[in-house]
Design a protein around this motif. Structure first.
Motif, short mmCIF file in Angstrom:
data_model
loop_
_atom_site.label_atom_id
_atom_site.label_comp_id
_atom_site.label_asym_id
_atom_site.label_seq_id
_atom_site.Cartn_x
_atom_site.Cartn_y
_atom_site.Cartn_z
N ARG A 1 74.15 61.22 26.16
CA ARG A 1 74.57 62.61 25.59
C ARG A 1 75.91 62.50 25.28
O ARG A 1 76.24 62.99 24.18
CB ARG A 1 74.56 63.29 27.31
N GLU A 2 76.76 61.45 25.41
CA GLU A 2 78.17 61.48 24.95
C GLU A 2 78.06 60.49 23.89
O GLU A 2 78.84 60.95 22.98
CB GLU A 2 78.80 60.52 26.08
N GLU A 3 77.23 59.70 23.79
CA GLU A 3 77.21 58.83 22.53
C GLU A 3 76.62 59.26 21.29
O GLU A 3 76.77 59.45 20.21
CB GLU A 3 76.84 57.46 22.71
N LEU A 4 75.23 59.89 21.65
CA LEU A 4 74.24 60.23 20.51
C LEU A 4 73.95 61.52 20.66
O LEU A 4 73.12 62.13 19.93
CB LEU A 4 73.21 59.37 20.68
N ASN A 5 74.24 62.30 21.68
CA ASN A 5 73.71 63.77 21.80
C ASN A 5 72.52 64.10 21.99
O ASN A 5 71.89 64.86 21.20
CB ASN A 5 74.33 64.74 20.73
N ILE A 6 71.51 63.18 22.66
CA ILE A 6 70.33 63.08 22.86
C ILE A 6 69.91 63.02 24.29
O ILE A 6 70.72 62.33 25.23
CB ILE A 6 69.45 62.16 22.06
N SER A 7 68.45 62.97 24.58
CA SER A 7 68.14 62.87 25.87
C SER A 7 67.37 61.62 26.00
O SER A 7 66.83 61.25 25.11
CB SER A 7 67.30 64.12 26.51
N PRO A 8 67.27 60.81 27.23
CA PRO A 8 66.34 59.84 27.24
C PRO A 8 64.80 59.97 26.87
O PRO A 8 64.70 61.18 26.77
CB PRO A 8 66.29 59.40 28.87
N SER A 9 64.31 59.05 26.48
CA SER A 9 62.94 59.07 25.97
C SER A 9 61.83 59.51 26.78
O SER A 9 62.09 59.74 28.18
CB SER A 9 62.29 57.65 25.50
N GLU A 10 60.68 60.03 26.35
CA GLU A 10 59.77 60.71 27.22
C GLU A 10 59.11 59.71 28.35
O GLU A 10 58.99 60.02 29.38
CB GLU A 10 58.81 61.13 26.30
N GLU A 11 59.03 58.46 27.85
CA GLU A 11 58.65 57.54 28.81
C GLU A 11 59.43 57.27 30.08
O GLU A 11 59.45 56.95 31.38
CB GLU A 11 58.53 56.06 28.38
N ILE A 12 61.03 57.31 29.85
CA ILE A 12 61.86 57.22 30.91
C ILE A 12 61.92 58.54 31.75
O ILE A 12 61.99 58.27 32.94
CB ILE A 12 63.26 56.90 30.33
N GLU A 13 61.74 59.56 31.03
CA GLU A 13 61.91 60.95 31.74
C GLU A 13 60.43 60.97 32.67
O GLU A 13 60.72 61.23 33.86
CB GLU A 13 61.53 62.10 30.74
N THR A 14 59.32 60.22 32.34
CA THR A 14 58.21 60.62 33.02
C THR A 14 58.34 59.40 34.44
O THR A 14 57.91 59.84 35.47
CB THR A 14 56.87 59.84 32.19
N LEU A 15 58.98 58.18 33.92
CA LEU A 15 59.18 57.28 35.08
C LEU A 15 60.35 57.98 36.19
O LEU A 15 59.81 57.78 37.44
CB LEU A 15 59.66 55.95 34.62
N TYR A 16 61.27 58.70 35.63
CA TYR A 16 62.35 59.25 36.62
C TYR A 16 61.65 60.39 37.44
O TYR A 16 61.65 60.32 38.58
CB TYR A 16 63.55 59.81 35.77
N VAL A 17 60.91 61.20 36.87
CA VAL A 17 60.10 62.30 37.42
C VAL A 17 59.09 61.73 38.66
O VAL A 17 59.19 62.17 39.64
CB VAL A 17 59.14 63.24 36.80
N ARG A 18 58.48 60.81 38.29
CA ARG A 18 57.48 59.96 39.35
C ARG A 18 58.51 59.54 40.50
O ARG A 18 57.94 59.82 41.52
CB ARG A 18 56.78 59.00 38.53
N MET A 19 59.49 58.88 40.30
CA MET A 19 60.33 58.20 41.15
C MET A 19 61.13 59.32 41.94
O MET A 19 61.17 59.30 43.13
CB MET A 19 61.51 57.45 40.61
N GLN A 20 61.31 60.37 41.36
CA GLN A 20 62.06 61.54 42.05
C GLN A 20 61.14 61.96 43.05
O GLN A 20 61.41 62.19 44.23
CB GLN A 20 62.52 62.58 40.95
N LYS A 21 59.74 62.43 42.55
CA LYS A 21 58.85 62.80 43.54
C LYS A 21 58.59 61.97 44.73
O LYS A 21 58.63 62.34 45.72
CB LYS A 21 57.47 63.03 42.93
N GLU A 22 58.37 60.67 44.51
CA GLU A 22 58.23 59.75 45.57
C GLU A 22 59.22 59.45 46.39
O GLU A 22 58.97 59.11 47.59
CB GLU A 22 57.64 58.17 44.89
#
Length: 434
Positions: free
Chosen positions: A225-246
């Motif tokens: 967000r600070e360097e490129l003003n973008i969000s993490p890739s879809e693959e990383i977001e999917t992994l994060y959501v799975r870890m968050q739920k577990e």
């Protein structure tokens, strides 16, 4: 020839030339060093005089450039012989070409390439001390500078791809801690590489360091967000959501808010102490919520299991300071970069002076608050504990918060004395489970 009788070239990292442990870097001119380096990296090839002259004296007339080359070669021979090197450094091949005498050279560059090509990747990684030639340059030799740049890029690419593959190799064999160490080294080279962050999240999670895996995601998201003003890739977001739920970890990110009045002398200690895994995981989830902000510097220490060596935690602090600290560019270059170089390269002779050097860096960093987040307090090395005690007593010019998790089953007497000394302090909060 014995290794001790050879010229040693450190080319991966800051350039250094030594013979019998004596530093001879400064006795050679910049172009002399450049010629020595270039020929050492091409020791199997003939180097034609006209090419070398044009490489280092680009804008000179041919005869003038060749004359300068002859003088530079003579000076290199003279200075190295004065240092005690008796064998001829350069071997002539007719009038127009020469080769360097590889039998008297020993370089980390050559050792890296040998181990890399032989598949000894862990050994090759150990030779890589930093970017090729570090900060060395010759301002008025653009062709040589282009060669250095291309060689630096090539070496960095080899190292990056090798370490990425080595991390996978370690992970496949079950050595997840070694795999994450490889990936953390790569993040220092390319902090925005999402593939590396994805693997680091995955390996931390598989090794049971769930909170650390979540924190990798948080740091990446903030950096993108600070360097490129973008969000993490879809693959990383999917992994994060799975870890968050577990893990049932809250996605809410909050800065640690300790007012100056509540902290008293701008100091606060917040430790979580327990034994049961479910308690420690609960504490880790609380620790994972604290983010770095423009006004708040967060130092992450001991983010993976394992006994630490002396001063290891301090060097983790130093790495975070160099990578993420907010400094005045002019002050950094003139005053603070030499301090960092001293801390990293000189043996600790006076511990108090060593600690004071860190305080100098803290005072110059522009954040108002410094948070020392210690994920596995029970693995923290004794020297870093001494430093944190010292930091709690002195004025660093910052609001200081030391927070971490201590697994009492390890029963470390030094850490327990540290906790006990602060347990009755009104500015300390020691949370224990029954």
């Amino acid at each position: 020839m014995k290794v001790s009788d050879m010229i040693k070239l450190n080319l991966l990292g800051e350039l250094k030339v030594t013979f019998n442990r004596a530093d001879v870097t400064t006795v050679l001119s910049k172009r002399g060093l450049g010629i020595l380096v270039y020929m050492a990296c091409n020791e199997e090839r003939l180097c034609y005089r006209e090419y070398l002259a044009d490489l280092f004296w680009t804008d000179f007339k041919k005869e003038s450039a060749l004359s300068n080359l002859r003088y530079a070669l003579w000076q290199i021979r003279k200075e190295l012989k004065s240092a005690g090197i008796e064998e001829e450094v350069f071997v002539n091949h007719g009038k127009n070409a020469l080769k360097i005498n590889g039998s008297i050279l020993n370089s980390d560059y050559a050792s890296f390439m040998c181990d890399y090509k032989s598949g000894r990747w862990s050994e090759a990684a150990a030779w890589y001390g930093g970017d090729f030639l570090g900060s060395f340059y010759i301002s008025d030799a653009p062709d040589f500078s282009d060669w250095v740049f291309n060689e630096r890029e090539s070496m960095q690419h080899l190292y990056f791809e090798m370490l990425l593959a080595l991390a996978d190799r370690y992970a496949e064999s079950g050595s997840l801690s070694a795999a994450t160490d490889c990936l953390k080294s790569l993040i220092k080279i390319d902090p925005l590489n999402e593939l590396v962050h994805y693997k680091l999240m995955d390996y931390h999670y598989k090794s049971g360091n769930k909170a650390t895996a979540i924190n990798v995601y948080r740091n990446l998201k903030q950096l993108l967000r600070e360097e490129l003003n973008i969000s993490p890739s879809e693959e990383i977001e999917t992994l994060y959501v799975r870890m968050q739920k577990e893990s049932h970890i809250s996605s809410q990110s909050v800065p640690l808010n300790v007012s100056r009045q509540a902290a008293g002398k701008n100091k606060a200690l917040k430790l979580f102490v327990g034994i049961l895994p479910e308690d420690l995981n609960y504490f880790a989830r609380k620790l994972a919520k604290y983010d770095r902000t423009p006004n708040q510097m967060v130092f992450d220490l001991c983010d993976s299991p394992g006994i630490r060596i002396p001063y290891e935690g301090l060097f983790e602090i130093l790495d975070d300071m160099v990578e993420n600290g907010n400094f005045s560019g002019r002050q950094w270059q003139k005053e603070l970069e030499p301090v960092v170089h001293s801390l990293r390269n000189e043996p600790v002779k006076d511990e108090l002076f060593f600690f004071k050097q860190f305080i100098t860096l803290f005072k110059s960093e522009r954040s108002d608050r410094h948070i020392f987040r210690i994920w596995n307090f029970h693995f923290l090395d004794a020297k870093t504990i001494d430093f944190l005690s010292y930091l709690f007593r002195v004025d660093s010019g910052k609001e200081i918060i030391i927070t971490g998790i201590y697994d009492e089953s390890w029963h470390d007497e030094k850490i327990e004395r540290f906790i006990k000394s602060h347990d009755t302090n009104k500015h300390a909060e020691i949370e224990r489970t029954d």
